[in-house]
Design a protein around this motif. Sequence first.
Motif, mmCIF file in Angstrom:
data_model
loop_
_atom_site.group_PDB
_atom_site.id
_atom_site.type_symbol
_atom_site.label_atom_id
_atom_site.label_comp_id
_atom_site.label_asym_id
_atom_site.label_seq_id
_atom_site.Cartn_x
_atom_site.Cartn_y
_atom_site.Cartn_z
ATOM 1 N N GLY A 70 47.514 25.621 84.864
ATOM 2 C CA GLY A 70 46.675 24.543 85.383
ATOM 3 C C GLY A 70 46.568 23.397 84.394
ATOM 4 N N GLU A 71 46.373 23.716 83.107
ATOM 5 C CA GLU A 71 46.321 22.671 82.084
ATOM 6 C C GLU A 71 47.654 21.936 81.994
ATOM 7 O OE1 GLU A 71 43.217 24.400 78.759
ATOM 8 O OE2 GLU A 71 45.167 25.392 78.979
ATOM 9 N N ALA A 72 48.752 22.680 82.049
ATOM 10 C CA ALA A 72 50.079 22.065 81.990
ATOM 11 C C ALA A 72 50.315 21.159 83.197
ATOM 12 C CB ALA A 72 51.157 23.138 81.901
ATOM 13 N N LYS A 73 49.773 21.548 84.342
ATOM 14 C CA LYS A 73 49.939 20.747 85.560
ATOM 15 C C LYS A 73 49.169 19.428 85.467
ATOM 16 C CE LYS A 73 49.509 21.122 90.553
ATOM 17 N NZ LYS A 73 49.100 21.956 91.671
ATOM 18 N N ARG A 74 48.042 19.437 84.735
ATOM 19 C CA ARG A 74 47.189 18.248 84.653
ATOM 20 C C ARG A 74 47.511 17.321 83.483
ATOM 21 N NH1 ARG A 74 43.689 22.412 85.875
ATOM 22 N NH2 ARG A 74 42.987 22.588 83.717
ATOM 23 N N LEU A 75 48.279 17.780 82.506
ATOM 24 C CA LEU A 75 48.507 16.934 81.329
ATOM 25 C C LEU A 75 49.376 15.726 81.667
ATOM 26 C CD1 LEU A 75 51.584 17.440 79.989
ATOM 27 C CD2 LEU A 75 50.511 19.557 79.317
ATOM 28 N N ALA A 76 49.213 14.677 80.881
ATOM 29 C CA ALA A 76 49.928 13.417 81.098
ATOM 30 C C ALA A 76 51.340 13.505 80.537
ATOM 31 C CB ALA A 76 49.175 12.272 80.436
ATOM 32 N N VAL A 77 52.331 13.468 81.417
ATOM 33 C CA VAL A 77 53.740 13.486 81.024
ATOM 34 C C VAL A 77 54.227 12.033 80.962
ATOM 35 C CG1 VAL A 77 56.057 14.203 81.768
ATOM 36 C CG2 VAL A 77 54.126 15.752 82.052
ATOM 37 N N PRO A 78 55.058 11.691 79.980
ATOM 38 C CA PRO A 78 55.552 10.307 79.909
ATOM 39 C C PRO A 78 56.217 9.889 81.222
ATOM 40 C CG PRO A 78 56.247 11.537 77.974
ATOM 41 C CD PRO A 78 55.623 12.528 78.918
ATOM 42 N N ARG A 79 55.928 8.676 81.649
ATOM 43 C CA ARG A 79 56.496 8.161 82.909
ATOM 44 C C ARG A 79 57.894 7.607 82.723
ATOM 45 N NH1 ARG A 79 51.978 6.519 86.720
ATOM 46 N NH2 ARG A 79 50.156 7.438 85.753
ATOM 47 N N ASP A 80 58.265 7.353 81.473
ATOM 48 C CA ASP A 80 59.545 6.699 81.193
ATOM 49 C C ASP A 80 60.604 7.684 80.687
ATOM 50 O OD1 ASP A 80 58.344 7.232 78.780
ATOM 51 O OD2 ASP A 80 58.794 5.297 77.888
ATOM 52 N N LEU A 81 60.650 8.873 81.247
ATOM 53 C CA LEU A 81 61.588 9.898 80.767
ATOM 54 C C LEU A 81 63.041 9.427 80.833
ATOM 55 C CD1 LEU A 81 60.003 13.142 82.247
ATOM 56 C CD2 LEU A 81 60.019 12.391 79.854
ATOM 57 N N GLY A 82 63.387 8.632 81.807
ATOM 58 C CA GLY A 82 64.753 8.140 81.939
ATOM 59 C C GLY A 82 65.157 7.145 80.856
ATOM 60 N N GLU A 83 64.162 6.597 80.146
ATOM 61 C CA GLU A 83 64.437 5.589 79.127
ATOM 62 C C GLU A 83 64.417 6.145 77.706
ATOM 63 O OE1 GLU A 83 61.633 2.422 79.789
ATOM 64 O OE2 GLU A 83 61.932 2.562 81.951
ATOM 65 N N HIS A 84 64.156 7.422 77.540
ATOM 66 C CA HIS A 84 64.103 8.004 76.193
ATOM 67 C C HIS A 84 65.506 8.101 75.583
ATOM 68 C CE1 HIS A 84 59.963 9.010 76.996
ATOM 69 N NE2 HIS A 84 59.837 9.444 75.761
ATOM 70 N N PRO A 85 65.617 7.906 74.280
ATOM 71 C CA PRO A 85 66.921 8.023 73.598
ATOM 72 C C PRO A 85 67.257 9.495 73.329
ATOM 73 C CG PRO A 85 65.232 7.442 72.010
ATOM 74 C CD PRO A 85 64.560 7.476 73.354
ATOM 75 N N TRP A 86 67.555 10.245 74.376
ATOM 76 C CA TRP A 86 67.710 11.698 74.291
ATOM 77 C C TRP A 86 68.703 12.131 73.214
ATOM 78 C CZ3 TRP A 86 63.922 14.238 76.325
ATOM 79 C CH2 TRP A 86 63.236 13.696 77.410
ATOM 80 N N ASP A 87 69.784 11.396 73.036
ATOM 81 C CA ASP A 87 70.788 11.765 72.035
ATOM 82 C C ASP A 87 70.247 11.688 70.616
ATOM 83 O OD1 ASP A 87 72.669 12.244 73.989
ATOM 84 O OD2 ASP A 87 73.595 10.266 73.830
ATOM 85 N N ASP A 88 69.197 10.896 70.410
ATOM 86 C CA ASP A 88 68.605 10.730 69.082
ATOM 87 C C ASP A 88 67.359 11.594 68.872
ATOM 88 O OD1 ASP A 88 70.455 8.796 68.199
ATOM 89 O OD2 ASP A 88 69.369 7.230 69.281
ATOM 90 N N LEU A 89 66.978 12.388 69.860
ATOM 91 C CA LEU A 89 65.762 13.195 69.749
ATOM 92 C C LEU A 89 66.082 14.644 69.421
ATOM 93 C CD1 LEU A 89 63.633 11.916 72.781
ATOM 94 C CD2 LEU A 89 63.527 11.193 70.382
#
Length: 164
Positions: A19-38
């Motif tokens: 329930g806590e995981a369902k309510r937490l704020a997830v970043p809205r810009d997931l498509g814009e993250h520099p995944w290769d650098d993370l």
Amino acid sequence: MRPLSEQDIRNSFINCSKGEAKRLAVPRDLGEHPWDDLDFLGWRDPGAPDRSYLVTERGDRLVGVALRFQPAQRGFLHRSMCSLCLTTHLRGGVSLMTARKAGTAGREGNSVGLYMCTDLACSLYLRGKKAPGTAARFEESLTLEEQVARTAGNLSAFLDKLTA
């Protein structure tokens, strides 16, 4: 790190209820993250200034951790160092992040803490992708790959304490 979906993130948390995981704020810009650098995904909760979240890959699974911290109360010239990436920051750039332990120990109130970059941008500081601002990296004789491995090892040791 591979790109993550909101559902991947919500399903990864080990130290909070579904329930806590369902309510937490997830970043809205997931498509814009520099995944290769993370090396891990970390973010602050815009609606709760004392909460942050971190998701990383461990083996073939994702592990998410809910973190809490107190805003820094240190002097203007005080410098602190992140225990993960060894970046130093002025003022509130490093915070003691605490995480409730997983399982029964966490339900009993046990937690683990570690000093981390308050913005959880360790991966970007290592690679020089984030503007230093009040942050500084010491020159090291280690290669970038060795620094990334050290940071991953530091994070892994923290996660081991959470699950012990």
